[in-house]
Write an enzyme that holds these catalytic residues in place. Structure first.
Site, PDB file in Angstrom:
ATOM      1  N   LYS A 239      42.431 -44.446 -25.761  1.00 13.30           N
ATOM      2  CA  LYS A 239      43.158 -45.687 -25.550  1.00 13.30           C
ATOM      3  C   LYS A 239      42.615 -46.782 -26.464  1.00 13.30           C
ATOM      4  O   LYS A 239      41.418 -46.784 -26.798  1.00 13.30           O
ATOM      5  CB  LYS A 239      42.988 -46.166 -24.094  1.00 13.30           C
ATOM      6  CG  LYS A 239      43.556 -45.268 -23.033  1.00 13.30           C
ATOM      7  CD  LYS A 239      43.234 -45.835 -21.646  1.00 13.30           C
ATOM      8  CE  LYS A 239      43.744 -44.934 -20.535  1.00 13.30           C
ATOM      9  NZ  LYS A 239      45.205 -44.956 -20.421  1.00 13.30           N
ATOM     10  N   ARG A 313      47.641 -36.112 -13.936  1.00 20.15           N
ATOM     11  CA  ARG A 313      48.532 -35.098 -13.356  1.00 20.15           C
ATOM     12  C   ARG A 313      47.914 -33.705 -13.411  1.00 20.15           C
ATOM     13  O   ARG A 313      48.273 -32.840 -12.620  1.00 20.15           O
ATOM     14  CB  ARG A 313      49.880 -35.138 -14.071  1.00 20.15           C
ATOM     15  CG  ARG A 313      49.878 -34.705 -15.505  1.00 20.15           C
ATOM     16  CD  ARG A 313      51.111 -35.171 -16.254  1.00 20.15           C
ATOM     17  NE  ARG A 313      51.102 -36.617 -16.442  1.00 20.15           N
ATOM     18  CZ  ARG A 313      52.069 -37.302 -17.060  1.00 20.15           C
ATOM     19  NH1 ARG A 313      53.120 -36.649 -17.525  1.00 20.15           N
ATOM     20  NH2 ARG A 313      51.988 -38.605 -17.199  1.00 20.15           N
TER      21      ARG A 313
END
Length: 464
Positions: A239, A313
C-alpha cells in the site's frame, strides 16, 4: 470503565434535568425564573433535540440542566443522550418520565467513550442518576461489547499483534466459562489452515487461529468469524503510506465479533456460541506470498492470488470452512474487507450479503430499530465469472471485470466456502468513525453488532 449510571441513593445533591420543548423557551408559560430563559437565549439554546445547557436558577440558588427534546426531521436517536454526555462533570438526576429512556441511556453511554490506554481522559465525565427501578442491565451489556470492540480497534499494532488478539479472545471466553484453543504457527498447516499460515508467515509475529466456544452444546449454534489482520501493509502489492495510516483497524471484524460475543455471554443468551478468528499480520519479507501464487485452501479448492493486498478473504475462507463443518444454525462473518464497500455506501453504512431473504429482512428491521445502519447488497451470481482462473479452481480477486463490484465479488468468493450452515451472512464493515456523531466518537467503531445482538435475542430468546 467509569460508572455512568447510578441510583439516587448513591448521589448527593444531583443537578435536576428538566426536559424542555422549543415552546418552553419561547412561549409565555415558564416554570423557571426569567433569568434562566434569558441565559438560555444567550447560549443559543432553543430546546432542540441534541442540545443541553447548564444554568443557575436564582429562585432556588441551585443549578438546573435543561435538555432539549424538540425533534426535527432526521434527528439522530442518540442526539439527546449525546447532549447530556457533553455537560460538565457532575451527577444529573433524570425525571421519572423521559421519552425513550433506553435510547437516551445508550446515546449517553456510547457518547461517553474515551480511549485511555496511553493517556488518561482529559476530563471527568458526567453521570446520570436514574429513576428508581430503572434496569440498565441490557444497556450495560451493549456498552461493554461496543467499547471492547472500540478499544481493540484503537490499539495500535505494536501492542496488538496476532498473539495479543488471540489472547484477548481467550481471556474473554475464559472469563465467562468458555473453552477453546489457539492454533499457532506451524500447526496451522498440519491442522488444515494453509491460507491463514501463508498470509501470516512473512511477519516476525507468527500467525494464529483462535477457536473458542461457550454455552449449552444442545442449544442452537451461532458461530461468529472475524477477520483478524492486525496490520495490513498490502504485502508485496504494498500500500502507499497514506493507505497504511489506519491499517491498525484491519482487525475490526475480529473486534466486532468479540464485542458481539461479549454481549451474548454477558446476557446469557440460550445459544451455543462459537468464535473463530484467524490472527495474522500481512507483512513484507522473503517469506511473503506473491501475486500469481496458487494456494490450497482448507476446503480443498486451489486459489490463484491476484493481489496480496486482498489477504483478508483468504484467512476468512479457511476460518469459514472450519466453522461451516459444524453446520451452525447461524454463521456470521465480519471483516474490514474492501474499499469498494466504502465507495458504494460510505463509512457509516456497512453492506451485508446473504442468500437468506428472511434473514436479510430481519437484519434490516433490527438495524433500523437499533439505529445501527446496515444495507443489503446482492450476491449477484453472474459476477462469479469475474473470479475465474485459468490455472486454479478460483481467483480470489476480480481480474476479469475491470475492477468493478469489488465488495460483491469478495462476498461471492467467501460464499464458495460455506455450504452446510443453516444461514450465513457476511458484513463488509469499515470499523471506524471519521467524523464525530451522536453516540459515535471519532475512532474505532462497532458496526452492526447491536443490531445482530437484537436479532439473536429475538431468534433464540433473551432470558432477561
Amino acid at each position: 470503565m467509569q460508572t455512568l449510571f447510578i441510583g439516587s441513593a448513591n448521589a448527593e445533591n444531583p443537578i435536576p434535568v428538566l426536559p424542555v420543548l422549543t415552546s418552553d423557551v419561547t412561549g409565555e408559560e415558564r416554570t423557571l425564573h426569567q433569568a434562566v430563559w434569558d441565559f438560555c437565549r444567550l447560549q443559543g439554546f432553543e430546546g432542540k433535540a441534541g442540545t443541553a445547557v447548564l444554568a443557575n436558577d436564582p429562585a432556588t440558588g441551585s443549578s438546573v440542566a435543561l435538555l432539549g427534546l424538540s425533534e426535527e426531521p432526521n434527528t439522530d436517536p442518540f442526539a439527546i443522550g449525546a447532549a447530556l454526555a457533553r455537560l460538565p462533570a457532575a451527577d444529573y438526576a433524570l425525571p421519572d418520565a423521559v421519552p425513550d429512556l433506553p435510547a437516551l441511556l445508550l446515546g449517553f453511554g456510547l457518547s461517553s467513550y474515551r480511549f485511555t490506554r496511553y493517556r488518561p481522559a482529559q476530563n471527568r465525565l458526567p453521570r446520570l442518576v436514574l429513576p428508581s427501578g430503572t434496569d440498565t442491565g441490557r444497556v450495560a451489556h451493549i456498552l461493554a461489547g461496543v467499547n471492547l470492540a472500540r478499544d481493540l480497534i484503537n490499539t495500535p499494532a505494536n501492542d496488538l499483534g496476532p498473539a495479543e488478539l488471540a489472547f484477548a479472545i481467550r481471556d474473554l471466553f475464559e472469563a465467562h466459562g468458555g473453552t477453546g484453543e489457539i492454533i499457532e504457527a506451524g500447526e496451522l498447516v498440519e491442522r488444515g489452515f494453509p491460507m491463514v499460515h501463508t498470509v501470516g508467515r512473512a511477519s516476525s509475529r507468527p500467525p494464529r487461529l483462535a477457536d473458542y466456544s461457550w454455552g449449552d452444546e444442545a442449544a442452537p449454534k451461532v458461530t461468529l468469524v472475524g477477520k483478524g489482520v492486525v496490520f495490513d501493509t498490502g504485502g508485496l502489492d504494498i500500500k502507499p503510506s497514506n493507505a497504511m495510516l489506519l491499517m491498525k483497524k484491519d482487525m475490526g471484524g475480529a473486534a466486532n465479533v468479540l464485542g458481539l460475543a461479549a454481549m451474548i455471554m454477558a446476557a446469557k443468551l440460550p445459544v451455543r456460541l462459537r468464535v473463530v478468528v484467524p490472527c495474522v499480520e500481512n507483512a513484507v519479507s522473503g517469506e511473503a506470498f506473491r501475486p500469481g501464487d496458487v494456494l490450497r485452501s482448507r476446503k480443498g479448492f486451489t486459489v490463484e492470488i491476484g493481489n496480496t493486498d486482498a489477504e483478508g478473504r483468504l484467512v476468512l475462507a479457511d476460518a469459514l470452512a472450519l466453522a461451516d463443518e459444524e453446520e451452525p444454525d447461524l454463521l456470521i462473518d465480519m471483516a474490514t474487507l474492501t474499499g469498494a464497500a466504502r465507495v458504494a455506501l460510505g463509512p457509516d453504512l456497512p453492506p451485508f450479503f446473504t442468500p437468506d431473504d428472511d434473514l436479510a429482512e430481519d437484519i434490516a428491521m433490527m438495524a433500523d430499530a437499533a439505529n445501527d445502519p446496515l444495507w443489503r447488497l446482492p450476491l449477484w451470481q453472474p459476477y462469479m465469472k469475474y473470479l475465474e482462473s485459468r490455472i486454479a479452481d478460483i481467483n480470489h480477486v476480480n481480474t476479469a471485470g475491470a475492477g468493478f463490484a469489488g465488495s460483491i465479488t469478495a462476498a461471492l468468493f467467501l460464499s464458495r466456502f460455506v455450504e452446510k450452515a443453516g444461514s450465513w451472512v457476511h458484513f463488509d464493515i469499515y470499523g471506524w468513525v471519521p467524523i464525530d456523531k451522536p453516540g459515535r466518537p471519532v475512532g474505532g467503531e462497532a458496526q452492526g453488532i447491536r443490531a445482530l445482538f437484537d436479532l439473536i435475542c429475538d431468534r433464540y430468546g433473551d432470558p432477561a
